[in-house]
Design a protein around this motif. Structure first.
Motif, PDB file in Angstrom:
ATOM      1  N   ASP A 127       0.755   4.289  -2.873  1.00  0.00           N
ATOM      2  CA  ASP A 127      -0.113   5.355  -2.383  1.00  0.00           C
ATOM      3  C   ASP A 127       0.116   6.657  -3.152  1.00  0.00           C
ATOM      4  OD1 ASP A 127      -1.950   6.640  -0.614  1.00  0.00           O
ATOM      5  OD2 ASP A 127      -0.221   7.540   0.398  1.00  0.00           O
ATOM      6  N   GLU A 172       0.816  -1.214   0.000  1.00  0.00           N
ATOM      7  CA  GLU A 172       0.000   0.000   0.000  1.00  0.00           C
ATOM      8  C   GLU A 172       0.853   1.269   0.000  1.00  0.00           C
ATOM      9  OE1 GLU A 172      -3.580   2.166   2.581  1.00  0.00           O
ATOM     10  OE2 GLU A 172      -2.845   0.174   3.165  1.00  0.00           O
ATOM     11  N   ASP A 173       1.877   1.333   0.850  1.00  0.00           N
ATOM     12  CA  ASP A 173       2.726   2.530   0.930  1.00  0.00           C
ATOM     13  C   ASP A 173       3.483   2.786  -0.363  1.00  0.00           C
ATOM     14  OD1 ASP A 173       1.893   2.986   3.480  1.00  0.00           O
ATOM     15  OD2 ASP A 173       3.686   2.182   4.455  1.00  0.00           O
ATOM     16  N   ASP A 174       3.797   1.716  -1.088  1.00  0.00           N
ATOM     17  CA  ASP A 174       4.596   1.864  -2.308  1.00  0.00           C
ATOM     18  C   ASP A 174       3.768   2.373  -3.485  1.00  0.00           C
ATOM     19  OD1 ASP A 174       6.929   0.826  -1.044  1.00  0.00           O
ATOM     20  OD2 ASP A 174       6.063  -1.167  -1.219  1.00  0.00           O
ATOM     21  N   ASP A 194      12.277   0.394   0.424  1.00  0.00           N
ATOM     22  CA  ASP A 194      11.569   1.184   1.423  1.00  0.00           C
ATOM     23  C   ASP A 194      11.989   2.638   1.238  1.00  0.00           C
ATOM     24  OD1 ASP A 194      10.288   2.248   3.577  1.00  0.00           O
ATOM     25  OD2 ASP A 194      11.536   1.305   5.104  1.00  0.00           O
ATOM     26  N   LYS A 217      10.915   6.609   1.693  1.00  0.00           N
ATOM     27  CA  LYS A 217      10.025   7.474   2.465  1.00  0.00           C
ATOM     28  C   LYS A 217      10.084   8.908   1.949  1.00  0.00           C
ATOM     29  CE  LYS A 217       9.155   4.185   5.550  1.00  0.00           C
ATOM     30  NZ  LYS A 217       7.846   3.514   5.601  1.00  0.00           N
ATOM     31  N   ARG A 223       9.704   5.892  -6.577  1.00  0.00           N
ATOM     32  CA  ARG A 223       8.970   4.634  -6.396  1.00  0.00           C
ATOM     33  C   ARG A 223       8.652   3.989  -7.748  1.00  0.00           C
ATOM     34  NH1 ARG A 223       3.886   5.728  -2.859  1.00  0.00           N
ATOM     35  NH2 ARG A 223       3.838   7.689  -4.019  1.00  0.00           N
TER      36      ARG A 223
END
Length: 523
Positions: A139, A135-137, A283, A285, A269
């Motif tokens: 979003d 999900e974070d990758d 990962d 951020k 990303r």
């Protein structure tokens, strides 16, 4: 794929990109074309994976009708597998080629207005990951692609026309994703990012490090290693530097990065996924690295960075108790964050790791707090391993000379620091200085062998550096002085006398001519 075919593909993509240029600046049409390419990649990857699952049933993914009970069962099974394996899901009617066909259809009764459908598909890709590991990758990955922006066209019809045209041309290109040995699309994507950087002026430094410099940093931190457990870039931009490190070894287990700019963070990303880096292996951020670090509990085997040169930061006194800075006794000045980045990276460096970063030359010799930090790193910790001077004008958007500083916590050669002056070794191409393969090879060979070469490299003892009061300015250690040829004063005097005699003889001849012509002499 041959080199010529690769260049042909890159040129095709660049030509397609330019159909979007219009009134947009380089940043804006970059975000659209790279986003469309990324969507095509996701769709083709999805179809290839789904077809591999359906092969035993003799079916093709795009032929499945998800309105039938049987079709729904297949779609749901593929969705589960896809979310685990790829990290996202697309339905058959959401594939890139399907929407491209609809946008360019001239069939009677079939609307070719696709903007709303395309926007929904991009949102669906993101929503398919909600509640999953990826999900974070994913979003808000497409948030910079506003398909209703008037920059694409004044009317909805004009916008639809240009988008349909771009999708059509992209659909004609085979990215050869089925050949896992080739990274055709990844290389082409990097090429496009480089092209956009070359036209982005000062903004280029926010998302791109020239490939030649990336290659040097990558080769340095992978020296003596065939695999890396982790690589980290605290100012990762588009992620190109992290991916360049991966090209120097057979395997990188995990990629970590942090990027402050939201648009560039999205680009990073996309770049990772498009280079087939599994979502569980990276990962990245989005936050200010110095003010709000996101990976504080981790140490990394390789660290690379091209931080913004002499950037401002808060230098908040509260940071004196931060583990990254507390041991030094002083913070980097608020107007020059260069050594704040060094301290941050040192904190994250594993005992067996190597870090290499690009800094402006001023970081080598400025006084005050920066001199105090240099002294601590050299005298107390003995972490500084190598200083490499690069040519001026090799970065987009700035002509200043730069350097690479290499740090290790466990140095193989703790008795000296290697200085390399590569500042005069480059080719000039138009308005930019460029490092060729032979220049890069010379730097790396000198670094790895720690060889000394007259006017190019020198191993300076720690005592020498102490005598120079921790001033690391390269000319203090690598003597590049070129003595001028000696002058023979007697020979010059004789030449002058001979010249005066010749002038006197010429004057006599001129005077004789003037007398014969019965005119005044000019002297």
């Amino acid at each position: 794929m041959s080199e010529d075919q690769k260049k042909q593909l890159e040129q095709q993509l660049w030509n397609i990109a330019n159909t979007l240029r219009g009134k947009m600046n380089a940043d804006e049409f970059r975000d659209y074309i790279l986003g469309f390419i990324f969507f095509k990649y996701l769709a083709e990857k999805m179809e290839l994976y789904a077809n591999s699952i359906l092969e035993q049933d003799g079916l093709k993914f795009r032929t499945i009708d998800d309105t039938t009970p049987e079709g729904k069962v297949y779609i749901e099974a593929i969705r589960e597998e896809s979310l685990d394996k790829l990290g996202y899901f697309l339905k058959p009617n959401e594939l890139f080629s399907e929407i491209a066909k609809r946008g360019n259809s001239d069939l009677e009764g079939v609307s070719n207005f696709i903007i709303e459908d395309l926007q929904k598909i991009l949102i669906n890709i993101q929503q398919s990951t909600m509640g999953t590991e990826s999900e974070d990758d994913f979003d808000n990955l497409f948030e910079d692609m506003d398909l209703n922006s008037t920059k694409l066209g004044k009317t909805p019809e004009a916008r639809n026309d240009i988008i349909s045209k771009v999708l059509f041309h992209l659909d004609q290109i085979d990215f050869k994703l089925e050949n896992t040995e080739l990274d055709v699309l990844g290389d082409a994507y990097e090429y496009l990012i480089g092209q956009f950087a070359s036209g982005a002026g000062k903004k280029a430094g926010e998302f791109y490090t020239p490939q030649e410099v990336s290659k040097i940093l990558a080769k340095i931190v992978t020296t003596g290693k065939s695999k890396l457990k982790s690589v980290y870039d605290p100012t990762c931009g588009s992620g190109s530097l992290l991916l360049r490190v991966a090209k120097e070894v057979s395997e990188v287990s995990n990629f970590y990065g942090q990027e402050m700019n939201r648009t560039t963070y999205n680009l990073a990303r996309m770049n990772m996924i498009l280079h087939d880096v599994h979502y569980r292996k990276f990962d990245i951020k989005q936050e200010d690295t110095l003010e709000h670090p996101q990976h504080l509990d981790k140490q990394f085997e390789a660290i690379v960075a091209n931080p913004p040169f002499s950037a401002n930061w808060s230098a908040n006194p509260l940071f004196t108790s931060d583990d990254r800075f507390s041991q030094y006794g002083k913070l980097a000045p608020s107007s020059k964050a260069d050594f704040a980045f060094v301290q941050h990276m040192i904190h994250h460096l594993a005992e067996n790791g190597t870090m290499a970063l690009v800094l402006p030359h001023g970081a080598l010799f400025r006084g005050g707090a920066e001199q105090h930090i240099r002294k601590y790193l050299i005298e107390d910790r003995n972490y500084l391993d190598t200083v490499i001077g690069l040519p001026a004008n090799i970065f987009y958007g700035t002509s200043i000379p730069t350097c690479i500083m290499v740090y290790k916590k466990c140095r193989e050669n703790p008795e000296d620091v290697l200085f390399i002056d590569a500042s005069q070794h480059f080719d000039k191409v138009k308005n930019q200085n460029v490092l060729r393969e032979e220049h890069i090879d010379k730097i790396i060979e000198t670094y790895r062998n720690r060889t000394e070469e007259d006017k190019y490299s020198k191993r300076a003892t720690l005592a020498e550096i102490t005598i120079n009061d921790y001033n690391l300015n390269i000319p203090r250690y690598v003597d590049t002085f070129e003595a001028e040829d000696s002058i023979d004063i007697d020979a010059i005097a004789n030449d002058i006398k001979a010249l005066e005699t010749k002038i006197a003889d010429t004057d006599k001849i001129l005077a004789d001519f003037c007398s014969q012509l019965n005119i005044a002499t000019p002297f």
